[in-house]
Design an enzyme around this catalytic site. Sequence first.
Site, PDB file in Angstrom:
ATOM      1  N   ALA A   1       0.845  -1.205   0.000  1.00  0.00           N
ATOM      2  CA  ALA A   1       0.000   0.000   0.000  1.00  0.00           C
ATOM      3  C   ALA A   1       0.873   1.245   0.000  1.00  0.00           C
ATOM      4  O   ALA A   1       1.821   1.352   0.772  1.00  0.00           O
ATOM      5  CB  ALA A   1      -0.901   0.013   1.230  1.00  0.00           C
TER       6      ALA A   1
ATOM      7  N   TYR B   1       8.143  11.154  -3.904  1.00  0.00           N
ATOM      8  CA  TYR B   1       7.850   9.711  -3.896  1.00  0.00           C
ATOM      9  C   TYR B   1       9.110   8.901  -3.571  1.00  0.00           C
ATOM     10  O   TYR B   1       9.096   8.021  -2.698  1.00  0.00           O
ATOM     11  CB  TYR B   1       7.280   9.295  -5.259  1.00  0.00           C
ATOM     12  CG  TYR B   1       7.174   7.806  -5.458  1.00  0.00           C
ATOM     13  CD1 TYR B   1       6.204   7.060  -4.787  1.00  0.00           C
ATOM     14  CD2 TYR B   1       8.049   7.126  -6.309  1.00  0.00           C
ATOM     15  CE1 TYR B   1       6.112   5.680  -4.959  1.00  0.00           C
ATOM     16  CE2 TYR B   1       7.971   5.759  -6.495  1.00  0.00           C
ATOM     17  CZ  TYR B   1       6.997   5.042  -5.815  1.00  0.00           C
ATOM     18  OH  TYR B   1       6.918   3.678  -5.985  1.00  0.00           O
TER      19      TYR B   1
ATOM     20  N   VAL C   1       3.832   3.892 -17.940  1.00  0.00           N
ATOM     21  CA  VAL C   1       3.858   4.109 -19.391  1.00  0.00           C
ATOM     22  C   VAL C   1       3.161   3.013 -20.212  1.00  0.00           C
ATOM     23  O   VAL C   1       2.375   3.328 -21.115  1.00  0.00           O
ATOM     24  CB  VAL C   1       5.316   4.379 -19.872  1.00  0.00           C
ATOM     25  CG1 VAL C   1       6.233   3.221 -19.645  1.00  0.00           C
ATOM     26  CG2 VAL C   1       5.338   4.771 -21.320  1.00  0.00           C
TER      27      VAL C   1
ATOM     28  N   GLY D   1      11.896  16.429 -12.747  1.00  0.00           N
ATOM     29  CA  GLY D   1      11.749  15.306 -11.811  1.00  0.00           C
ATOM     30  C   GLY D   1      11.873  13.956 -12.496  1.00  0.00           C
ATOM     31  O   GLY D   1      11.980  12.932 -11.836  1.00  0.00           O
ATOM     32  N   GLU D   2      11.843  13.956 -13.839  1.00  0.00           N
ATOM     33  CA  GLU D   2      11.940  12.672 -14.558  1.00  0.00           C
ATOM     34  C   GLU D   2      13.417  12.322 -14.795  1.00  0.00           C
ATOM     35  O   GLU D   2      14.231  13.215 -15.077  1.00  0.00           O
ATOM     36  CB  GLU D   2      11.208  12.770 -15.899  1.00  0.00           C
ATOM     37  CG  GLU D   2      10.607  11.445 -16.310  1.00  0.00           C
ATOM     38  CD  GLU D   2       9.996  11.500 -17.708  1.00  0.00           C
ATOM     39  OE1 GLU D   2      10.430  10.707 -18.550  1.00  0.00           O
ATOM     40  OE2 GLU D   2       9.108  12.328 -17.944  1.00  0.00           O
TER      41      GLU D   2
HETATM   42  N1  NAD Z   1       4.096  -0.721 -10.348  1.00  0.00           N
HETATM   43  C1  NAD Z   1       5.351  -0.298 -10.403  1.00  0.00           C
HETATM   44  O1  NAD Z   1       5.914  -0.119 -11.485  1.00  0.00           O
HETATM   45  C2  NAD Z   1       6.123  -0.057  -9.119  1.00  0.00           C
HETATM   46  C3  NAD Z   1       7.472   0.332  -9.229  1.00  0.00           C
HETATM   47  C4  NAD Z   1       8.198   0.562  -8.066  1.00  0.00           C
HETATM   48  C5  NAD Z   1       7.590   0.406  -6.838  1.00  0.00           C
HETATM   49  N2  NAD Z   1       6.285   0.062  -6.761  1.00  0.00           N
HETATM   50  C6  NAD Z   1       5.675  -0.076  -5.428  1.00  0.00           C
HETATM   51  O2  NAD Z   1       4.980  -1.306  -5.363  1.00  0.00           O
HETATM   52  C7  NAD Z   1       3.817  -1.169  -4.541  1.00  0.00           C
HETATM   53  C8  NAD Z   1       2.596  -1.618  -5.310  1.00  0.00           C
HETATM   54  O3  NAD Z   1       2.469  -0.813  -6.470  1.00  0.00           O
HETATM   55  P1  NAD Z   1       1.260  -0.977  -7.477  1.00  0.00           P
HETATM   56  O4  NAD Z   1       1.798  -0.710  -8.822  1.00  0.00           O
HETATM   57  O5  NAD Z   1       0.507  -2.215  -7.206  1.00  0.00           O
HETATM   58  O6  NAD Z   1       0.388   0.283  -7.068  1.00  0.00           O
HETATM   59  P2  NAD Z   1      -1.194   0.396  -6.954  1.00  0.00           P
HETATM   60  O7  NAD Z   1      -1.480   1.845  -6.829  1.00  0.00           O
HETATM   61  O8  NAD Z   1      -1.855  -0.385  -8.024  1.00  0.00           O
HETATM   62  O9  NAD Z   1      -1.483  -0.344  -5.568  1.00  0.00           O
HETATM   63  C9  NAD Z   1      -1.382   0.302  -4.345  1.00  0.00           C
HETATM   64  C10 NAD Z   1      -2.629  -0.071  -3.564  1.00  0.00           C
HETATM   65  O10 NAD Z   1      -2.550   0.561  -2.280  1.00  0.00           O
HETATM   66  C11 NAD Z   1      -3.839   1.051  -1.954  1.00  0.00           C
HETATM   67  N3  NAD Z   1      -3.646   2.141  -1.002  1.00  0.00           N
HETATM   68  C12 NAD Z   1      -3.146   3.386  -1.254  1.00  0.00           C
HETATM   69  N4  NAD Z   1      -3.121   4.108  -0.107  1.00  0.00           N
HETATM   70  C13 NAD Z   1      -3.584   3.275   0.868  1.00  0.00           C
HETATM   71  C14 NAD Z   1      -3.797   3.436   2.269  1.00  0.00           C
HETATM   72  N5  NAD Z   1      -3.508   4.600   2.886  1.00  0.00           N
HETATM   73  N6  NAD Z   1      -4.280   2.390   2.972  1.00  0.00           N
HETATM   74  C15 NAD Z   1      -4.597   1.211   2.361  1.00  0.00           C
HETATM   75  N7  NAD Z   1      -4.429   1.017   1.032  1.00  0.00           N
HETATM   76  C16 NAD Z   1      -3.919   2.035   0.304  1.00  0.00           C
HETATM   77  C17 NAD Z   1      -4.454   1.460  -3.279  1.00  0.00           C
HETATM   78  O11 NAD Z   1      -5.875   1.457  -3.258  1.00  0.00           O
HETATM   79  C18 NAD Z   1      -3.917   0.406  -4.235  1.00  0.00           C
HETATM   80  O12 NAD Z   1      -4.816  -0.686  -4.348  1.00  0.00           O
HETATM   81  C19 NAD Z   1       3.778   0.299  -4.109  1.00  0.00           C
HETATM   82  O13 NAD Z   1       4.352   0.417  -2.828  1.00  0.00           O
HETATM   83  C20 NAD Z   1       4.639   0.998  -5.145  1.00  0.00           C
HETATM   84  O14 NAD Z   1       5.202   2.187  -4.642  1.00  0.00           O
HETATM   85  C21 NAD Z   1       5.527  -0.179  -7.873  1.00  0.00           C
END
Ligand code: NAD
Length: 318
Positions: free
Chosen positions: A82, A149, A190, A275-276
Amino acid sequence: MAEKHVSSRRVLVTGGAGFVGSNLIQNLARQGGYDVSVIDDESLGSPDAIRPFVNRYEKGDIRDKALLKEVLSDRDTVVHLAADTRVMDSIADPGHNFEVNVVGTFGLLQEARKANISRFINASTGGAIIGEAEPPVHEEMPARPLAPYGASKLAAEGYCSAFEGAYGLSIASLRFSNIYGPLSFHKGSVVAHFFKRILKGLPLTIYGDGCQTRDYLFVGDQAEGIRRAIDSSACGVYQLGSGQPTSLNELVALMREIVGTGFPVDVIHDDFRAGEIMHTWCDISKATSTIGFSAPTSLRKGLVSTWNWFRDNRGHFN
Ligand SMILES: NC(=O)c1ccc[n+]([C@@H]2O[C@H](COP(=O)([O-])OP(=O)(O)OC[C@H]3O[C@@H](n4cnc5c(N)ncnc54)[C@H](O)[C@@H]3O)[C@@H](O)[C@H]2O)c1
Protein backbone atom coordinates in the site's frame (compact mmCIF):
# COMPACT_ATOMS: atom_id res chain seq x y z
CA MET A 1 4.61 -33.92 -12.80
CA ALA A 2 5.79 -30.58 -11.27
CA GLU A 3 6.55 -30.74 -7.58
CA LYS A 4 3.89 -28.99 -5.48
CA HIS A 5 5.17 -26.06 -3.44
CA VAL A 6 4.66 -26.41 0.32
CA SER A 7 4.27 -23.35 2.54
CA SER A 8 1.99 -22.53 5.42
CA ARG A 9 2.37 -18.81 5.69
CA ARG A 10 -0.38 -16.51 6.91
CA VAL A 11 0.24 -13.38 4.88
CA LEU A 12 -1.22 -9.88 5.19
CA VAL A 13 -0.89 -8.00 1.88
CA THR A 14 -1.38 -4.25 2.31
CA GLY A 15 -2.52 -2.62 -0.92
CA GLY A 16 -3.45 -6.10 -2.14
CA ALA A 17 -6.23 -4.77 -4.39
CA GLY A 18 -3.67 -2.87 -6.47
CA PHE A 19 -1.82 -3.95 -9.58
CA VAL A 20 1.17 -5.70 -7.97
CA GLY A 21 -0.96 -7.08 -5.12
CA SER A 22 -3.59 -8.65 -7.40
CA ASN A 23 -0.94 -10.39 -9.49
CA LEU A 24 0.97 -11.52 -6.39
CA ILE A 25 -2.16 -12.94 -4.74
CA GLN A 26 -3.04 -14.88 -7.90
CA ASN A 27 0.52 -16.25 -7.96
CA LEU A 28 0.33 -17.30 -4.28
CA ALA A 29 -3.02 -19.01 -4.93
CA ARG A 30 -1.54 -20.95 -7.86
CA GLN A 31 1.43 -22.06 -5.74
CA GLY A 32 -0.78 -23.03 -2.81
CA GLY A 33 -0.10 -22.98 0.92
CA TYR A 34 -0.48 -19.24 1.50
CA ASP A 35 -3.41 -18.01 3.57
CA VAL A 36 -3.93 -14.40 2.45
CA SER A 37 -5.59 -11.40 4.15
CA VAL A 38 -5.76 -7.99 2.51
CA ILE A 39 -6.16 -4.41 3.67
CA ASP A 40 -6.70 -1.80 0.96
CA ASP A 41 -8.55 1.53 1.03
CA GLU A 42 -9.44 1.17 -2.69
CA SER A 43 -8.15 4.69 -3.38
CA LEU A 44 -6.66 3.20 -6.56
CA GLY A 45 -7.13 -0.57 -6.61
CA SER A 46 -10.19 -2.81 -6.86
CA PRO A 47 -10.69 -6.19 -5.17
CA ASP A 48 -12.46 -7.76 -8.19
CA ALA A 49 -9.51 -9.90 -9.29
CA ILE A 50 -8.58 -11.22 -5.82
CA ARG A 51 -11.86 -11.95 -4.00
CA PRO A 52 -11.80 -15.72 -4.68
CA PHE A 53 -8.20 -16.02 -3.44
CA VAL A 54 -8.30 -14.21 -0.07
CA ASN A 55 -9.62 -15.43 3.25
CA ARG A 56 -10.18 -11.95 4.59
CA TYR A 57 -10.59 -8.64 2.81
CA GLU A 58 -10.75 -5.35 4.72
CA LYS A 59 -11.48 -2.09 2.97
CA GLY A 60 -9.50 0.32 5.14
CA ASP A 61 -6.52 2.60 5.57
CA ILE A 62 -3.11 1.32 6.71
CA ARG A 63 -2.97 4.34 9.06
CA ASP A 64 -5.94 2.94 11.03
CA LYS A 65 -4.05 1.42 14.00
CA ALA A 66 -7.03 -0.46 15.46
CA LEU A 67 -7.78 -2.13 12.14
CA LEU A 68 -4.09 -3.00 11.63
CA LYS A 69 -3.88 -4.59 15.05
CA GLU A 70 -6.95 -6.66 14.29
CA VAL A 71 -5.86 -7.91 10.85
CA LEU A 72 -2.33 -8.67 12.07
CA SER A 73 -3.50 -10.75 15.03
CA ASP A 74 -3.46 -14.08 13.15
CA ARG A 75 -0.68 -13.32 10.63
CA ASP A 76 3.00 -14.28 10.55
CA THR A 77 4.03 -12.44 7.36
CA VAL A 78 3.42 -8.97 5.89
CA VAL A 79 3.86 -7.88 2.27
CA HIS A 80 3.60 -4.10 2.37
CA LEU A 81 2.49 -2.74 -1.00
CA ALA A 82 0.00 0.00 0.00
CA ALA A 83 1.36 3.39 -0.98
CA ASP A 84 0.77 6.67 -2.73
CA THR A 85 2.40 5.35 -5.89
CA ARG A 86 2.42 8.21 -8.41
CA VAL A 87 5.56 10.30 -8.78
CA MET A 88 3.74 13.30 -10.30
CA ASP A 89 1.05 13.21 -7.55
CA SER A 90 3.84 13.26 -4.95
CA ILE A 91 5.25 16.42 -6.53
CA ALA A 92 1.79 18.02 -6.48
CA ASP A 93 1.02 16.93 -2.87
CA PRO A 94 4.18 15.85 -0.98
CA GLY A 95 2.38 16.04 2.39
CA HIS A 96 -0.13 13.33 1.51
CA ASN A 97 2.67 11.20 0.05
CA PHE A 98 4.63 11.53 3.31
CA GLU A 99 1.58 10.63 5.42
CA VAL A 100 0.79 7.43 3.50
CA ASN A 101 4.27 6.22 2.59
CA VAL A 102 6.37 7.26 5.59
CA VAL A 103 3.94 7.61 8.52
CA GLY A 104 1.88 4.68 7.18
CA THR A 105 4.91 2.39 6.87
CA PHE A 106 6.24 3.40 10.29
CA GLY A 107 2.86 2.66 11.93
CA LEU A 108 2.68 -0.71 10.17
CA LEU A 109 6.19 -1.64 11.36
CA GLN A 110 5.21 -0.72 14.91
CA GLU A 111 2.12 -2.94 14.77
CA ALA A 112 4.04 -5.75 13.01
CA ARG A 113 6.58 -5.73 15.81
CA LYS A 114 3.86 -5.92 18.48
CA ALA A 115 2.20 -8.79 16.57
CA ASN A 116 5.50 -10.75 16.39
CA ILE A 117 5.48 -10.85 12.60
CA SER A 118 8.29 -13.16 11.49
CA ARG A 119 8.75 -11.95 7.89
CA PHE A 120 8.15 -8.52 6.36
CA ILE A 121 8.52 -7.58 2.68
CA ASN A 122 8.60 -3.86 1.91
CA ALA A 123 7.82 -2.60 -1.62
CA SER A 124 10.37 -0.04 -2.68
CA THR A 125 11.67 1.47 -5.89
CA GLY A 126 14.99 1.61 -7.72
CA GLY A 127 15.13 4.56 -10.12
CA ALA A 128 13.11 6.95 -7.97
CA ILE A 129 15.42 6.43 -4.96
CA ILE A 130 18.78 6.55 -6.75
CA GLY A 131 17.89 9.48 -9.01
CA GLU A 132 20.07 10.36 -11.98
CA ALA A 133 23.10 8.01 -11.86
CA GLU A 134 25.17 5.96 -14.27
CA PRO A 135 23.17 2.74 -14.87
CA PRO A 136 22.96 -0.09 -14.09
CA VAL A 137 21.54 0.95 -10.75
CA HIS A 138 22.54 -1.31 -7.88
CA GLU A 139 22.00 -1.62 -4.12
CA GLU A 140 25.33 -0.04 -3.08
CA MET A 141 24.76 3.27 -4.89
CA PRO A 142 24.20 6.43 -2.87
CA ALA A 143 20.58 7.56 -2.94
CA ARG A 144 19.53 10.93 -4.31
CA PRO A 145 15.77 10.99 -4.90
CA LEU A 146 14.51 13.65 -7.32
CA ALA A 147 10.86 13.61 -6.21
CA PRO A 148 8.98 13.22 -2.89
CA TYR A 149 7.85 9.71 -3.90
CA GLY A 150 11.47 8.46 -4.02
CA ALA A 151 12.27 10.27 -0.76
CA SER A 152 9.32 8.60 0.99
CA LYS A 153 10.41 5.15 -0.20
CA LEU A 154 13.98 5.82 0.97
CA ALA A 155 12.67 6.88 4.40
CA ALA A 156 10.53 3.72 4.57
CA GLU A 157 13.59 1.60 3.72
CA GLY A 158 15.45 3.39 6.52
CA TYR A 159 12.77 2.46 9.06
CA CYS A 160 12.77 -1.14 7.78
CA SER A 161 16.53 -1.31 8.32
CA ALA A 162 16.13 0.22 11.80
CA PHE A 163 13.38 -2.22 12.82
CA GLU A 164 15.60 -5.10 11.68
CA GLY A 165 18.61 -3.69 13.55
CA ALA A 166 16.89 -2.58 16.74
CA TYR A 167 14.11 -5.18 17.11
CA GLY A 168 15.27 -8.13 15.02
CA LEU A 169 12.42 -8.11 12.48
CA SER A 170 13.27 -10.09 9.33
CA ILE A 171 12.72 -7.51 6.57
CA ALA A 172 13.61 -7.30 2.88
CA SER A 173 12.99 -4.14 0.87
CA LEU A 174 12.47 -4.96 -2.80
CA ARG A 175 13.28 -2.12 -5.18
CA PHE A 176 11.03 -2.66 -8.20
CA SER A 177 11.83 -1.27 -11.64
CA ASN A 178 8.97 -0.33 -14.05
CA ILE A 179 6.41 -3.09 -13.67
CA TYR A 180 3.90 -3.79 -16.44
CA GLY A 181 1.33 -6.49 -17.09
CA PRO A 182 -2.34 -7.50 -16.78
CA LEU A 183 -4.62 -6.00 -14.09
CA SER A 184 -3.06 -2.55 -14.47
CA PHE A 185 -6.15 -0.73 -15.78
CA HIS A 186 -5.86 2.02 -13.12
CA LYS A 187 -2.11 2.62 -13.57
CA GLY A 188 -0.62 5.76 -15.07
CA SER A 189 2.70 4.02 -15.81
CA VAL A 190 3.86 4.11 -19.39
CA VAL A 191 2.79 0.67 -20.73
CA ALA A 192 -0.70 0.84 -19.18
CA HIS A 193 -1.16 4.47 -20.17
CA PHE A 194 -0.07 3.88 -23.77
CA PHE A 195 -2.22 0.76 -24.26
CA LYS A 196 -5.29 2.62 -22.93
CA ARG A 197 -4.62 5.52 -25.32
CA ILE A 198 -4.13 3.14 -28.27
CA LEU A 199 -7.45 1.42 -27.51
CA LYS A 200 -9.20 4.81 -27.45
CA GLY A 201 -7.56 5.85 -30.74
CA LEU A 202 -5.66 8.69 -28.99
CA PRO A 203 -2.06 9.75 -29.72
CA LEU A 204 0.83 8.89 -27.35
CA THR A 205 2.82 11.77 -25.85
CA ILE A 206 6.58 11.30 -25.47
CA TYR A 207 8.29 13.88 -23.25
CA GLY A 208 11.69 14.65 -24.80
CA ASP A 209 13.16 12.74 -27.75
CA GLY A 210 12.15 9.23 -26.61
CA CYS A 211 15.75 8.14 -26.01
CA GLN A 212 15.18 7.90 -22.22
CA THR A 213 15.62 4.33 -21.03
CA ARG A 214 13.79 2.29 -18.40
CA ASP A 215 13.90 -1.25 -17.04
CA TYR A 216 10.54 -2.95 -17.76
CA LEU A 217 9.78 -6.02 -15.63
CA PHE A 218 6.81 -8.28 -16.36
CA VAL A 219 4.50 -8.50 -13.35
CA GLY A 220 4.43 -12.32 -13.44
CA ASP A 221 8.21 -12.46 -12.98
CA GLN A 222 7.96 -9.83 -10.24
CA ALA A 223 5.21 -11.78 -8.39
CA GLU A 224 7.37 -14.91 -8.39
CA GLY A 225 10.30 -12.83 -7.09
CA ILE A 226 8.18 -11.48 -4.22
CA ARG A 227 6.99 -15.00 -3.40
CA ARG A 228 10.57 -16.22 -3.24
CA ALA A 229 11.49 -13.28 -1.01
CA ILE A 230 8.61 -14.17 1.35
CA ASP A 231 9.97 -17.70 1.72
CA SER A 232 13.61 -16.65 2.08
CA SER A 233 15.23 -15.12 5.15
CA ALA A 234 17.22 -12.56 3.15
CA CYS A 235 17.25 -9.09 4.74
CA GLY A 236 18.30 -5.73 3.32
CA VAL A 237 17.69 -4.17 -0.08
CA TYR A 238 17.25 -5.98 -3.43
CA GLN A 239 16.73 -4.69 -6.97
CA LEU A 240 14.01 -6.54 -8.90
CA GLY A 241 14.01 -5.68 -12.60
CA SER A 242 14.63 -7.20 -16.02
CA GLY A 243 18.26 -6.10 -15.94
CA GLN A 244 17.78 -4.63 -19.46
CA PRO A 245 17.48 -1.02 -20.68
CA THR A 246 14.73 -0.21 -23.21
CA SER A 247 14.25 3.23 -24.73
CA LEU A 248 10.79 4.74 -25.02
CA ASN A 249 11.18 4.75 -28.81
CA GLU A 250 11.97 1.00 -28.77
CA LEU A 251 8.99 0.36 -26.49
CA VAL A 252 6.58 2.26 -28.76
CA ALA A 253 7.93 0.47 -31.86
CA LEU A 254 7.31 -2.91 -30.21
CA MET A 255 3.83 -1.86 -29.07
CA ARG A 256 2.98 -0.70 -32.59
CA GLU A 257 4.01 -4.10 -33.97
CA ILE A 258 2.01 -5.99 -31.32
CA VAL A 259 -1.27 -4.06 -31.62
CA GLY A 260 -1.21 -4.43 -35.43
CA THR A 261 -2.56 -2.24 -38.18
CA GLY A 262 -6.11 -2.22 -36.76
CA PHE A 263 -4.93 0.20 -34.03
CA PRO A 264 -3.01 3.20 -35.42
CA VAL A 265 -0.28 4.51 -33.08
CA ASP A 266 0.39 8.27 -33.41
CA VAL A 267 3.13 9.93 -31.35
CA ILE A 268 3.33 13.57 -30.18
CA HIS A 269 6.55 15.00 -28.66
CA ASP A 270 6.50 17.47 -25.74
CA ASP A 271 9.14 19.02 -23.41
CA PHE A 272 11.03 16.76 -20.98
CA ARG A 273 9.39 16.93 -17.50
CA ALA A 274 11.07 18.13 -14.28
CA GLY A 275 11.75 15.31 -11.81
CA GLU A 276 11.94 12.67 -14.56
CA ILE A 277 15.12 10.58 -14.87
CA MET A 278 16.81 10.24 -18.28
CA HIS A 279 18.32 6.74 -17.96
CA THR A 280 17.70 4.01 -15.42
CA TRP A 281 17.93 0.25 -15.47
CA CYS A 282 19.16 -2.11 -12.83
CA ASP A 283 21.63 -4.81 -11.91
CA ILE A 284 19.65 -7.77 -10.52
CA SER A 285 22.58 -10.01 -9.58
CA LYS A 286 22.10 -9.64 -5.80
CA ALA A 287 18.40 -10.68 -5.95
CA THR A 288 19.30 -13.51 -8.33
CA SER A 289 22.00 -14.99 -6.14
CA THR A 290 20.27 -14.39 -2.78
CA ILE A 291 16.55 -14.99 -3.30
CA GLY A 292 16.63 -16.92 -6.58
CA PHE A 293 14.93 -14.12 -8.53
CA SER A 294 14.87 -14.23 -12.35
CA ALA A 295 13.12 -12.39 -15.17
CA PRO A 296 12.57 -15.00 -17.89
CA THR A 297 9.69 -13.23 -19.71
CA SER A 298 10.88 -11.29 -22.77
CA LEU A 299 9.53 -7.76 -23.26
CA ARG A 300 7.74 -8.91 -26.41
CA LYS A 301 6.04 -11.83 -24.67
CA GLY A 302 5.09 -9.69 -21.65
CA LEU A 303 3.69 -6.93 -23.86
CA VAL A 304 1.63 -9.41 -25.90
CA SER A 305 0.09 -10.78 -22.68
CA THR A 306 -0.55 -7.23 -21.40
CA TRP A 307 -2.09 -6.06 -24.68
CA ASN A 308 -4.35 -9.12 -24.84
CA TRP A 309 -5.55 -8.38 -21.29
CA PHE A 310 -6.23 -4.69 -22.05
CA ARG A 311 -8.06 -5.52 -25.28
CA ASP A 312 -10.19 -8.21 -23.61
CA ASN A 313 -11.01 -6.10 -20.54
CA ARG A 314 -11.85 -2.74 -22.07
CA GLY A 315 -14.95 -2.57 -19.86
CA HIS A 316 -12.75 -2.12 -16.79
CA PHE A 317 -11.43 1.26 -17.76
CA ASN A 318 -13.84 2.83 -20.27
N1 NAD B 1 4.10 -0.72 -10.35
C1 NAD B 1 5.35 -0.30 -10.40
O1 NAD B 1 5.91 -0.12 -11.48
C2 NAD B 1 6.12 -0.06 -9.12
C3 NAD B 1 7.47 0.33 -9.23
C4 NAD B 1 8.20 0.56 -8.07
C5 NAD B 1 7.59 0.41 -6.84
N2 NAD B 1 6.28 0.06 -6.76
C6 NAD B 1 5.68 -0.08 -5.43
O2 NAD B 1 4.98 -1.31 -5.36
C7 NAD B 1 3.82 -1.17 -4.54
C8 NAD B 1 2.60 -1.62 -5.31
O3 NAD B 1 2.47 -0.81 -6.47
P1 NAD B 1 1.26 -0.98 -7.48
O4 NAD B 1 1.80 -0.71 -8.82
O5 NAD B 1 0.51 -2.21 -7.21
O6 NAD B 1 0.39 0.28 -7.07
P2 NAD B 1 -1.19 0.40 -6.95
O7 NAD B 1 -1.48 1.85 -6.83
O8 NAD B 1 -1.86 -0.39 -8.02
O9 NAD B 1 -1.48 -0.34 -5.57
C9 NAD B 1 -1.38 0.30 -4.34
C10 NAD B 1 -2.63 -0.07 -3.56
O10 NAD B 1 -2.55 0.56 -2.28
C11 NAD B 1 -3.84 1.05 -1.95
N3 NAD B 1 -3.65 2.14 -1.00
C12 NAD B 1 -3.15 3.39 -1.25
N4 NAD B 1 -3.12 4.11 -0.11
C13 NAD B 1 -3.58 3.28 0.87
C14 NAD B 1 -3.80 3.44 2.27
N5 NAD B 1 -3.51 4.60 2.89
N6 NAD B 1 -4.28 2.39 2.97
C15 NAD B 1 -4.60 1.21 2.36
N7 NAD B 1 -4.43 1.02 1.03
C16 NAD B 1 -3.92 2.04 0.30
C17 NAD B 1 -4.45 1.46 -3.28
O11 NAD B 1 -5.88 1.46 -3.26
C18 NAD B 1 -3.92 0.41 -4.23
O12 NAD B 1 -4.82 -0.69 -4.35
C19 NAD B 1 3.78 0.30 -4.11
O13 NAD B 1 4.35 0.42 -2.83
C20 NAD B 1 4.64 1.00 -5.14
O14 NAD B 1 5.20 2.19 -4.64
C21 NAD B 1 5.53 -0.18 -7.87
